[in-house]
Design a protein around this motif. Structure first.
Motif, PDB file in Angstrom:
ATOM      1  N   ARG A 178       2.609  -4.026  -2.216  1.00  0.00           N
ATOM      2  CA  ARG A 178       3.081  -4.222  -0.839  1.00  0.00           C
ATOM      3  C   ARG A 178       2.938  -5.678  -0.413  1.00  0.00           C
ATOM      4  N   ARG A 192      15.661  -1.061   0.905  1.00  0.00           N
ATOM      5  CA  ARG A 192      14.791  -0.365   1.850  1.00  0.00           C
ATOM      6  C   ARG A 192      13.432  -0.140   1.191  1.00  0.00           C
ATOM      7  N   SER A 201       9.534   1.702   1.625  1.00  0.00           N
ATOM      8  CA  SER A 201       8.709   2.702   2.315  1.00  0.00           C
ATOM      9  C   SER A 201       7.292   2.623   1.764  1.00  0.00           C
ATOM     10  N   ASN A 203      16.183   4.304  -6.632  1.00  0.00           N
ATOM     11  CA  ASN A 203      14.889   4.086  -5.985  1.00  0.00           C
ATOM     12  C   ASN A 203      13.795   4.087  -7.048  1.00  0.00           C
ATOM     13  N   GLN A 262       3.715   4.598   1.807  1.00  0.00           N
ATOM     14  CA  GLN A 262       3.119   5.885   2.134  1.00  0.00           C
ATOM     15  C   GLN A 262       1.701   5.967   1.587  1.00  0.00           C
TER      16      GLN A 262
END
Length: 398
Positions: free
Chosen positions: A49, A20, A22, A40, A24
């Motif tokens: 990214r 997963r 994320s 994590n 931010q």
């Protein structure tokens, strides 16, 4: 281990299934957090990214560098961090089906490849869909970098023979076949005399009420073609002995069998085997997995238990408990001795199957030289007892 530039320059990289991500924003600073259910990490690298968005298994490092517009050193840095945390598959693999026809004639094989026959093969498409859940779990094993393809393919080269006809034996048979251990068979010698399917067998997922009365081995062999992950040979005579073999004995062998019977023969022939007991009044035990001459055998364990004051092995089973007998008489049935409840059978079979698959895959040896005691209804109450070769046994003497 650092994933160096030289090592991954020609590979096609893919994020492992189940990760997963994320993204931010905080005070103009982009935070990229990536992980699975228990680990994590935060990637504090420029363009992390972008690099992650290209890790789909179709692009090389050079292509990712060109498409992202990021320096090669930054791309290498992101990839190295992901690889060191086991978040990355670094090579592709192809499932090889040992029981499926592939032409040995080069011209025919080339023609099939040119026409992309496999992409239009519905059986293969179904197999790919069924493989997805298996591979999504195997890919997280330590050292797996191809999505689990090589490991699950190798399961076809391992032979397992199950001796027994309890719910646990039936469930193990189906689970191992459904997990890719294609060469899983039922032994000729069953634990009970009745070779027909009875009502007590219902509850093991693969058998139904309509199967009652059918021959146990024949019916399960018929059903095996439906729930096996990989194609099965249509002719049992085509079976060839595999280099790696394991016998599974489900039930409590008598003292005579321990010295002169099936298990004694496996010891003499140096055939690896694994023992699963019958229910023992509120619980069950399994193990050890024995590699004759190299790991503790049943006699080693028996001597060790005797020295420790454990006298439980001398207890005889009482299968005519008055309360069970009275309830059974009320409904006109014989007391169902030596059988696990439906819920317990599934839970125990699942635990054992996971450990066996770890052994077959060569990544877990916890079953070797150990016994596990499991109390029904107490999922956390599992006792793992390890043993050593006992000098008084002599099983390792040459």
């Amino acid at each position: 281990m650092t994933y160096t530039q030289e090592k991954h320059s020609d590979n096609h990289l893919r994020l492992k299934v189940g990760l997963r991500v994320s993204i931010q924003e905080s005070n103009g600073y982009e935070r990229v957090i990536i992980g699975n259910f228990d680990k994590n990490i935060e990637l504090q690298r420029t363009g992390a990214r972008k690099v992650i968005s290209y890790l789909d298994g179709s692009k090389s490092v050079e292509e990712i560098t060109a498409l992202s517009g990021i320096s090669r050193s930054e791309v290498d840095s992101v990839i190295s961090i992901l690889h060191s945390n086991n978040f990355l598959d670094t090579r592709s693999g192809k499932i090889i089906l040992t029981n499926r026809f592939h032409s040995s004639v080069p011209s025919i094989a080339e023609k099939a490849k040119r026409k992309n026959v496999e992409s239009r093969d519905p059986a293969l498409q179904l197999l790919h869909n069924r493989l997805t859940p298996e591979l999504s779990e195997i890919t997280w094993c330590d050292g797996v970098e191809d999505g689990g393809v090589e490991m699950i393919s190798a399961r076809q080269e391992f032979e397992v023979e199950i001796y027994g006809s309890s719910r646990i034996a039936v469930l193990l048979y189906g689970i191992l076949l459904g997990s890719g251990v294609t060469n899983t068979h039922l032994g000729q010698q069953g634990i009970r005399d009745n070779l027909a399917i009875s009502h007590r067998d219902i509850g093991a997922t693969f058998l139904r009420v309509s199967d009652v009365g059918a021959n146990f081995r024949v019916r399960l062999h018929e059903l095996a073609k439906e729930f096996a992950l990989f194609p099965l040979s249509s002719d049992e005579k085509k079976r060839y002995a595999k280099e790696r073999t394991l016998k599974i004995f489900v039930g409590d062998p008598s003292k005579d069998e321990l010295t002169t019977g099936t298990i004694s023969k496996w010891m003499r022939d140096e055939i690896d085997f694994f023992l699963i007991s019958t229910p023992q009044g509120g619980g069950i035990s399994w193990g050890p997995l024995v590699i004759p001459g190299k790991t503790p055998c049943l006699r080693c364990i028996s001597i060790s238990r005797e020295e420790q004051g454990d006298v439980s092995e001398y207890l005889d089973d009482v299968s005519t408990h008055h309360e069970i007998a009275s309830v059974s008489s009320a409904v006109g049935l014989k007391a169902p001795a030596h059988e696990s409840s439906v819920a317990s059978a599934h839970e125990i079979s699942g635990r054992i199957a996971h450990a066996l698959l770890g052994y077959i895959d060569g990544r877990d040896d916890s079953l070797i030289g150990s016994r596990t005691k499991f109390a029904y209804g107490e999922s956390c109450n599992q006792e793992h007892i390890t043993y050593s070769l006992h000098p008084r046994c002599g099983c390792s003497w040459k």
